[in-house]
Design an enzyme around this catalytic site. Structure first.
Site, mmCIF file in Angstrom:
data_model
loop_
_atom_site.group_PDB
_atom_site.id
_atom_site.type_symbol
_atom_site.label_atom_id
_atom_site.label_comp_id
_atom_site.label_asym_id
_atom_site.label_seq_id
_atom_site.Cartn_x
_atom_site.Cartn_y
_atom_site.Cartn_z
ATOM 1 N N ASN A 28 69.634 -9.836 -36.067
ATOM 2 C CA ASN A 28 68.382 -9.833 -35.303
ATOM 3 C C ASN A 28 67.449 -8.748 -35.789
ATOM 4 O O ASN A 28 67.870 -7.688 -36.249
ATOM 5 C CB ASN A 28 68.652 -9.743 -33.794
ATOM 6 C CG ASN A 28 68.786 -8.314 -33.316
ATOM 7 O OD1 ASN A 28 67.794 -7.595 -33.162
ATOM 8 N ND2 ASN A 28 70.013 -7.876 -33.105
ATOM 9 N N GLY A 84 62.875 -5.781 -32.905
ATOM 10 C CA GLY A 84 61.875 -4.703 -32.862
ATOM 11 C C GLY A 84 61.631 -4.183 -31.451
ATOM 12 O O GLY A 84 60.538 -3.731 -31.119
ATOM 13 N N ASN A 100 68.604 1.428 -21.058
ATOM 14 C CA ASN A 100 68.727 1.767 -22.473
ATOM 15 C C ASN A 100 67.377 2.308 -22.935
ATOM 16 O O ASN A 100 66.347 1.655 -22.767
ATOM 17 C CB ASN A 100 69.129 0.496 -23.240
ATOM 18 C CG ASN A 100 69.235 0.709 -24.741
ATOM 19 O OD1 ASN A 100 68.237 0.863 -25.436
ATOM 20 N ND2 ASN A 100 70.452 0.707 -25.257
ATOM 21 N N CYS A 127 67.328 4.499 -33.730
ATOM 22 C CA CYS A 127 65.871 4.388 -33.809
ATOM 23 C C CYS A 127 65.384 5.331 -34.895
ATOM 24 O O CYS A 127 65.976 6.387 -35.111
ATOM 25 C CB CYS A 127 65.174 4.833 -32.521
ATOM 26 S SG CYS A 127 65.935 4.373 -30.988
ATOM 27 N N ASN A 137 76.334 -0.028 -31.874
ATOM 28 C CA ASN A 137 75.194 -0.935 -32.032
ATOM 29 C C ASN A 137 75.484 -1.935 -33.174
ATOM 30 O O ASN A 137 76.617 -2.018 -33.651
ATOM 31 C CB ASN A 137 73.942 -0.096 -32.341
ATOM 32 C CG ASN A 137 72.697 -0.706 -31.723
ATOM 33 O OD1 ASN A 137 72.480 -1.910 -31.831
ATOM 34 N ND2 ASN A 137 71.887 0.102 -31.077
ATOM 35 N N THR A 194 76.098 -10.630 -27.942
ATOM 36 C CA THR A 194 75.759 -11.932 -28.522
ATOM 37 C C THR A 194 76.327 -13.111 -27.735
ATOM 38 O O THR A 194 75.697 -14.164 -27.639
ATOM 39 C CB THR A 194 76.250 -11.963 -29.983
ATOM 40 O OG1 THR A 194 75.675 -10.832 -30.652
ATOM 41 C CG2 THR A 194 75.822 -13.224 -30.701
HETATM 42 C C1 LIG Z 1 68.992 -10.056 -29.752
HETATM 43 C C2 LIG Z 1 69.590 -8.685 -29.618
HETATM 44 C C3 LIG Z 1 68.819 -7.630 -29.098
HETATM 45 C C4 LIG Z 1 69.350 -6.354 -28.967
HETATM 46 N N1 LIG Z 1 68.582 -5.339 -28.460
HETATM 47 C C5 LIG Z 1 69.106 -4.091 -28.327
HETATM 48 C C6 LIG Z 1 68.331 -3.018 -27.764
HETATM 49 O O1 LIG Z 1 67.176 -3.190 -27.381
HETATM 50 N N2 LIG Z 1 68.901 -1.785 -27.675
HETATM 51 C C7 LIG Z 1 70.202 -1.546 -28.088
HETATM 52 O O2 LIG Z 1 70.672 -0.412 -27.969
HETATM 53 N N3 LIG Z 1 70.950 -2.557 -28.591
HETATM 54 C C8 LIG Z 1 70.438 -3.806 -28.727
HETATM 55 N N4 LIG Z 1 71.221 -4.830 -29.237
HETATM 56 C C9 LIG Z 1 72.626 -4.547 -29.647
HETATM 57 C C10 LIG Z 1 73.621 -5.026 -28.603
HETATM 58 O O3 LIG Z 1 73.418 -4.389 -27.373
HETATM 59 C C11 LIG Z 1 75.056 -4.803 -29.084
HETATM 60 O O4 LIG Z 1 75.261 -3.432 -29.273
HETATM 61 C C12 LIG Z 1 75.366 -5.507 -30.398
HETATM 62 O O5 LIG Z 1 74.771 -6.784 -30.418
HETATM 63 C C13 LIG Z 1 76.868 -5.638 -30.679
HETATM 64 O O6 LIG Z 1 77.553 -6.352 -29.674
HETATM 65 P P1 LIG Z 1 77.846 -7.951 -29.748
HETATM 66 O O7 LIG Z 1 78.525 -8.205 -31.056
HETATM 67 O O8 LIG Z 1 78.681 -8.235 -28.556
HETATM 68 O O9 LIG Z 1 76.529 -8.602 -29.688
HETATM 69 C C14 LIG Z 1 70.695 -6.113 -29.373
HETATM 70 C C15 LIG Z 1 71.466 -7.178 -29.889
HETATM 71 C C16 LIG Z 1 70.940 -8.450 -30.013
HETATM 72 C C17 LIG Z 1 71.792 -9.555 -30.570
#
Ligand SMILES: Cc1cc2nc3c(=O)[nH]c(=O)nc-3n(C[C@H](O)[C@H](O)[C@H](O)COP(=O)(O)O)c2cc1C
Ligand SMILES: Cc1cc2nc3c(=O)[nH]c(=O)nc-3n(C[C@H](O)[C@H](O)[C@H](O)COP(=O)(O)OP(=O)(O)OC[C@H]3O[C@@H](n4cnc5c(N)ncnc54)[C@H](O)[C@@H]3O)c2cc1C
Ligand code: FES
Lengths: 294, 257
Positions: free
Chosen positions: A72, A75, A102, A132, A193, A264
């Site tokens: 992803n 942004g 967050n 960031c 992350n 996800t």
């Molecule tokens: C579409 C999307 C948006 C995300 N936005 C953020 C965010 O704004 N801030 C953040 O710390 N992590 C963000 N993440 C990371 C997730 O919170 C998570 O740490 C990461 O996807 C790994 O976990 P997963 O494999 O279960 O998705 C985002 C992930 C995805 C897929």
């Protein structure tokens, strides 16, 4: 079965947390779950990253699927702290589960301003996103700079008395950063992350998409980090990466995580939390029969 | 996610299939033309993300999906057998606008979602039938579901790139001829170059133009912010919340290839 977890300043009814950015700002939780289901299954909701000013996010394409993974490039699209407090927080508070905000900042000052701004609000805790770019250091990520992370966590700790977690990037000096977070006063760390990744979306003309990789593809990598880090530090480690089933969640818990976040999988099925908790209970039951590990 | 039983999954043309899913009527009743659903295709997480499809038609408790095989998800979908259970989430997105005196322009598999609109506009209650349908494809074989579409008694103009059926050339040429005679609202779904051309025609003939857009989607429900379409105002619209049908004048088509 009692699933409650104690993360120091934060007590959760279950170890399952909804990861940042994968449930929007959480305002629609009650569209997909009953209130009872929310309270019985979801330990905490972590909001999408919130910044001081609204961010419109990146141009498309923002997503690319890879084998068992998703890249992803969102942004951190969000309405900004003011609008979040006005239009979203009142709604999500009503679900009766801890809300963790967050925070997304590009300067230490921004994180501080956000933390101060939330002091009067009924939120259970903060999660600092250190993946960031730090604009004061030429855009290098906070997560690459142990000194800056130390300064950031200490300063936020001074103004924020409730639960404070730092969400690590899985790359950079990860172990050092984990120890620094503990020394600087964080209550927990979230590991981790997404992984910096690249997809070729077109060969001719050559076009790429750079973003963060999540989903089952990253599970073995993050699981290793959780295992190693939880041996090094005493504060709770919250595992996050590729959980899609109760078995995945149990693997994290047995590898040292006190709680876990699901990301996800919510995008695949918004009711994943229920399925994962149900499976976790079944697994725990099964394991208890065979050994004394749970 | 709901569960449905596959009652058929038949080849309509090279690479084009018609899938029938049996699902409770109560669920299907909530579906409106223009909305879509996400189908979970593989239980082993590859493809990981469920794929979006328009509702082609609904008959009693059978949901019809008309789809084209373009990649691994649709390939796997084409291999699903009668009797298998699949999971889906929907209805998602906004219905088509409730417009009168309009024409439909469909390119290739873009025809899929209009079948349900025709079904739902028979009684002229919530939706109205188009004046004409313009439907183009590469070749005769790819003009699918004609007997079904013709049932509604609406004039259908066909075109093929190779001239094997109907007008030889682009469907947008036929639409332009029509607009010259009789400017009217356009509702279009199809490949990106067709949508761009339709938007130009809408501007040239000063008619309201609606485009059904596509992007890769993840959640389909406004959680991930992954499905953006740039707007003319400089901000982003979200296909799964604000679309998939958009007013052409509101979106910035510059991002299309
Ligand atoms: C579409 C999307 C948006 C995300 N936005 C953020 C965010 O704004 N801030 C953040 O710390 N992590 C963000 N993440 C990371 C997730 O919170 C998570 O740490 C990461 O996807 C790994 O976990 P997963 O494999 O279960 O998705 C985002 C992930 C995805 C897929
Ligand atoms: C609202 C909506 C309704 C739809 N309705 C229908 C329908 O009724 N019938 C139908 O046949 N199709 C429909 N589609 C399209 C359908 O969803 C896609 O064809 C399908 O998801 C493709 O999946 P796949 O795994 O087969 O292909 P994929 O392997 O995902 O890829 C297909 C092609 O797109 C490219 N691609 C994938 N992601 C990106 C990206 N981020 N950037 C650039 N290129 C990329 C790939 O390289 C490949 O060439 C609809 C789409 C939307 C959004
Ligand atoms: S697909 Fe997730 S917000 Fe639209």
């Amino acid at each position: 079965m009692d699933f409650s977890v104690n993360l120091g300043l934060l007590k959760l009814k279950t170890p399952l947390m909804l990861a940042s950015g994968t449930w929007g700002l959480g305002e629609n939780l009650d569209k997909f779950f009953s209130l009872k289901e929310i309270r019985e299954n979801i330990g905490a909701l972590v909001t999408k990253g919130i910044s001081i000013n609204p961010r419109k996010g990146n141009p498309p394409p923002r997503l690319f699927e890879t084998p068992c993974g998703l890249i992803n490039f969102i942004g951190v699209e969000n309405p900004g702290i003011k609008e979040f407090k006005k239009s979203f927080l009142p709604k999500i508070k009503k679900f009766g589960i801890p809300v963790i905000v967050n925070l997304y900042g590009e300067k230490i000052e921004e994180f501080l301003e956000l933390a101060k701004d939330l002091k009067k609000e009924k939120v259970a805790g903060l999660e600092l996103n250190i993946s960031c770019p730090n604009v004061e250091k030429g855009g290098i990520y906070f997560s690459y700079d142990p000194k800056i992370v130390s300064e950031l966590v200490r300063k936020v700790r001074k103004v924020w008395e409730r639960f404070l977690a730092v969400k690590l990037s899985p790359v950079g000096p990860v172990y050092e950063i984990a120890e620094i977070c503990e020394k600087s006063g964080a209550d927990a760390i979230v590991v981790a992350n997404t992984y910096p990744a690249l997809a070729v979306i077109s060969l001719k003309p050559f076009k790429i998409l750079q973003g963060g990789l999540s989903g089952p593809a990253i599970k073995p990598l993050t699981l290793r980090l959780v295992y190693e880090i939880s041996k090094k530090i005493k504060i709770p480690v919250i595992g996050c990466g590729g959980i899609i089933s109760g078995k995945d969640a149990l693997e994290y818990l047995l590898s040292g995580a006190k709680a876990f976040q699901i990301g996800t999988t919510n995008l695949i099925d918004p009711r994943s939390a229920i399925k994962i908790m149900r499976e976790l209970k079944e697994f725990k039951n099964g394991l208890c029969d065979k050994s004394d590990t749970c | 996610m709901y569960q449905g039983k596959v009652v058929f999954n038949i080849k309509e043309a090279d690479n084009i299939y018609l899938l029938g899913i049996e699902a409770p009527k109560k669920i299907l009743k909530s579906f409106k033309p223009g909305q879509f659903l996400k189908i979970k295709i593989d239980k082993r997480f590859d493809p990981l993300i469920p794929r979006p499809f328009s509702i082609h038609a609904i008959d009693e408790n059978i949901l019809y999906i008309l789809y084209q095989v373009v990649g691994k998800g649709t390939k796997a979908l084409s291999e699903i057998k009668k009797g298998e259970i699949i999971e889906f989430l929907g209805p998602l997105g906004k219905p088509f606008p409730k417009i009168k005196n309009y024409i439909i322009c469909a390119g290739g598999i873009g025809i899929a979602g209009f079948g349900f609109l025709l079904q739902k506009s028979v009684n002229k209650k919530d939706f109205y039938p188009p004046e004409k349908i313009f439907y183009g494809a590469k070749t005769k074989n790819e003009l699918v579901r004609l007997p079904f579409l013709k049932k509604f008694g609406i004039p259908i103009k066909l075109s093929t790139d190779d001239g094997s059926k109907g007008y030889k050339g682009l469907i947008t040429d036929m639409v332009e001829k029509e607009l010259k005679k009789n400017p009217q609202i356009i509702l279009a779904c199809g490949p990106q170059p067709m949508l761009k051309k339709i938007a130009e025609l809408g501007e040239k003939y000063k008619v309201k133009t609606y485009l059904v857009m596509e992007t890769f989607l993840a959640c389909g429900i406004g959680f991930c912010m992954g499905c953006v379409i740039p707007s003319k105002k400089g901000n982003y619209l979200h296909l799964c919340i604000d679309g998939p049908t958009f007013l052409a004048e509101e979106i910035d088509l510059g991002f299309l290839s």
